[in-house]
Design a protein around this motif. Structure first.
Motif, mmCIF file in Angstrom:
data_model
loop_
_atom_site.group_PDB
_atom_site.id
_atom_site.type_symbol
_atom_site.label_atom_id
_atom_site.label_comp_id
_atom_site.label_asym_id
_atom_site.label_seq_id
_atom_site.Cartn_x
_atom_site.Cartn_y
_atom_site.Cartn_z
ATOM 1 N N GLN A 116 0.838 -1.188 0.000
ATOM 2 C CA GLN A 116 0.000 0.000 0.000
ATOM 3 C C GLN A 116 0.876 1.242 0.000
ATOM 4 N N LYS A 117 0.404 2.296 -0.635
ATOM 5 C CA LYS A 117 1.170 3.539 -0.690
ATOM 6 C C LYS A 117 1.099 4.242 0.658
ATOM 7 N N GLU A 118 2.231 4.737 1.086
ATOM 8 C CA GLU A 118 2.314 5.484 2.337
ATOM 9 C C GLU A 118 1.412 6.715 2.260
ATOM 10 N N ALA A 119 0.695 6.992 3.323
ATOM 11 C CA ALA A 119 -0.163 8.179 3.448
ATOM 12 C C ALA A 119 -1.373 8.160 2.515
ATOM 13 N N CYS A 120 -1.714 7.005 1.946
ATOM 14 C CA CYS A 120 -2.903 6.898 1.101
ATOM 15 C C CYS A 120 -3.946 6.038 1.801
ATOM 16 N N LEU A 121 -5.188 6.303 1.484
ATOM 17 C CA LEU A 121 -6.307 5.613 2.109
ATOM 18 C C LEU A 121 -6.985 4.679 1.120
ATOM 19 N N CYS A 122 -7.668 3.674 1.658
ATOM 20 C CA CYS A 122 -8.489 2.817 0.799
ATOM 21 C C CYS A 122 -9.799 3.551 0.498
ATOM 22 N N THR A 123 -10.615 2.979 -0.347
ATOM 23 C CA THR A 123 -11.863 3.611 -0.779
ATOM 24 C C THR A 123 -12.760 3.973 0.391
ATOM 25 N N ALA A 124 -13.019 3.033 1.290
ATOM 26 C CA ALA A 124 -13.905 3.305 2.428
ATOM 27 C C ALA A 124 -13.338 4.400 3.324
ATOM 28 N N GLU A 125 -12.030 4.393 3.546
ATOM 29 C CA GLU A 125 -11.418 5.418 4.390
ATOM 30 C C GLU A 125 -11.539 6.803 3.753
ATOM 31 N N CYS A 126 -11.452 6.889 2.431
ATOM 32 C CA CYS A 126 -11.643 8.169 1.740
ATOM 33 C C CYS A 126 -13.041 8.712 2.010
ATOM 34 N N VAL A 127 -14.027 7.853 1.880
ATOM 35 C CA VAL A 127 -15.415 8.286 2.096
ATOM 36 C C VAL A 127 -15.614 8.703 3.552
ATOM 37 N N ILE A 128 -15.045 7.969 4.485
ATOM 38 C CA ILE A 128 -15.144 8.332 5.906
ATOM 39 C C ILE A 128 -14.570 9.727 6.132
ATOM 40 N N GLU A 129 -13.393 10.011 5.576
ATOM 41 C CA GLU A 129 -12.756 11.324 5.730
ATOM 42 C C GLU A 129 -13.631 12.431 5.138
ATOM 43 N N ILE A 130 -14.202 12.191 3.968
ATOM 44 C CA ILE A 130 -15.054 13.202 3.323
ATOM 45 C C ILE A 130 -16.295 13.464 4.167
ATOM 46 N N LEU A 131 -16.931 12.390 4.629
ATOM 47 C CA LEU A 131 -18.129 12.549 5.457
ATOM 48 C C LEU A 131 -17.816 13.361 6.715
ATOM 49 N N ARG A 132 -16.701 13.077 7.356
ATOM 50 C CA ARG A 132 -16.312 13.843 8.553
ATOM 51 C C ARG A 132 -16.098 15.316 8.198
ATOM 52 N N ASN A 133 -15.374 15.545 7.115
ATOM 53 C CA ASN A 133 -15.081 16.911 6.688
ATOM 54 C C ASN A 133 -16.358 17.692 6.381
ATOM 55 N N LYS A 134 -17.357 16.997 5.865
ATOM 56 C CA LYS A 134 -18.618 17.639 5.500
ATOM 57 C C LYS A 134 -19.610 17.689 6.673
ATOM 58 N N GLY A 135 -19.169 17.231 7.864
ATOM 59 C CA GLY A 135 -20.024 17.295 9.044
ATOM 60 C C GLY A 135 -21.060 16.192 9.139
ATOM 61 N N ARG A 136 -20.895 15.154 8.374
ATOM 62 C CA ARG A 136 -21.857 14.035 8.391
ATOM 63 C C ARG A 136 -21.278 12.917 9.263
ATOM 64 N N ILE A 137 -21.163 13.240 10.534
ATOM 65 C CA ILE A 137 -20.466 12.405 11.507
ATOM 66 C C ILE A 137 -21.137 11.052 11.706
ATOM 67 N N GLU A 138 -22.459 11.035 11.784
ATOM 68 C CA GLU A 138 -23.168 9.769 12.015
ATOM 69 C C GLU A 138 -22.909 8.773 10.885
ATOM 70 N N GLU A 139 -22.962 9.241 9.649
ATOM 71 C CA GLU A 139 -22.687 8.366 8.504
ATOM 72 C C GLU A 139 -21.226 7.916 8.504
ATOM 73 N N ALA A 140 -20.316 8.835 8.850
ATOM 74 C CA ALA A 140 -18.892 8.494 8.917
ATOM 75 C C ALA A 140 -18.647 7.407 9.953
ATOM 76 N N GLU A 141 -19.293 7.533 11.100
ATOM 77 C CA GLU A 141 -19.104 6.538 12.165
ATOM 78 C C GLU A 141 -19.700 5.189 11.780
ATOM 79 N N ARG A 142 -20.835 5.215 11.101
ATOM 80 C CA ARG A 142 -21.465 3.957 10.663
ATOM 81 C C ARG A 142 -20.571 3.240 9.651
ATOM 82 N N LEU A 143 -20.011 3.989 8.706
ATOM 83 C CA LEU A 143 -19.114 3.390 7.720
ATOM 84 C C LEU A 143 -17.824 2.925 8.382
ATOM 85 N N GLU A 144 -17.295 3.709 9.298
ATOM 86 C CA GLU A 144 -16.060 3.314 9.981
ATOM 87 C C GLU A 144 -16.262 2.028 10.791
ATOM 88 N N GLU A 145 -17.402 1.902 11.420
ATOM 89 C CA GLU A 145 -17.707 0.678 12.178
ATOM 90 C C GLU A 145 -17.719 -0.543 11.265
#
Length: 164
Positions: A116-145
């Motif tokens: 894996q590339k250093e400092a890069c995220l997988c697909t699900a982790e990218c979506v989690i980061e975007i959701l957090r950044n956009k303030g959609r914390i509940e969805e981010a936590e559900r996906l992270e779980e």
């Protein structure tokens, strides 16, 4: 907000692919499109023309890399980093898109593939980061779980399912 997973054909059968988690958790807010070099997806092309679409892809640092303001549709190349690089280079429409580089708080937890590339995220982790950044914390936590349940602990036997 919408996520389009532009997926390499080899990813559809892989058990290590996290794109399916995104589809399961995000429902209608996510779609998976098979990448085809010769035939770009017509619906995606229309949405790109309409605006508000950005490609999540690492690259040289820019002024507004991490700024997600004004973006309502995120395209994520779903494949290995080798596959993603090919898709990016062979898709002129992707080269024209605004590119967003995420700045995660920590390292990727994805451990189902080697090299894996250093400092890069997988697909699900990218979506989690975007959701957090956009303030959609509940969805981010559900996906992270779901993501944390999906990945195996380091050293787990090959082929063993999480939690078994």
């Amino acid at each position: 907000m919408k996520f389009t997973l532009l997926t390499h054909f080899k990813e559809f059968g892989k058990r290590s692919n996290t794109g399916r988690l995104v589809l399961d958790v995000m429902g209608d807010a996510a779609e998976q499109v098979r990448w085809d070099r010769m035939n770009p997806p017509a619906g995606l092309m229309e949405e790109i023309e309409a605006g508000g679409v950005a490609l999540v892809y690492p690259g040289a640092a820019g002024d507004n890399d991490g700024d997600l303001a004004g973006i309502s549709h995120f395209v994520i190349i779903d494949g290995t980093w080798h596959e993603a690089r090919k898709i990016h280079q062979r898709s002129p429409y992707l080269l024209k898109l605004r590119r967003v580089c995420l700045k995660p708080a920590g390292k990727s937890l994805y451990n189902l593939r080697k090299n894996q590339k250093e400092a890069c995220l997988c697909t699900a982790e990218c979506v989690i980061e975007i959701l957090r950044n956009k303030g959609r914390i509940e969805e981010a936590e559900r996906l992270e779980e779901r993501f944390l349940a999906f990945i195996r602990p380091p050293g787990a036997m090959r082929g063993e399912l999480p939690g078994h």
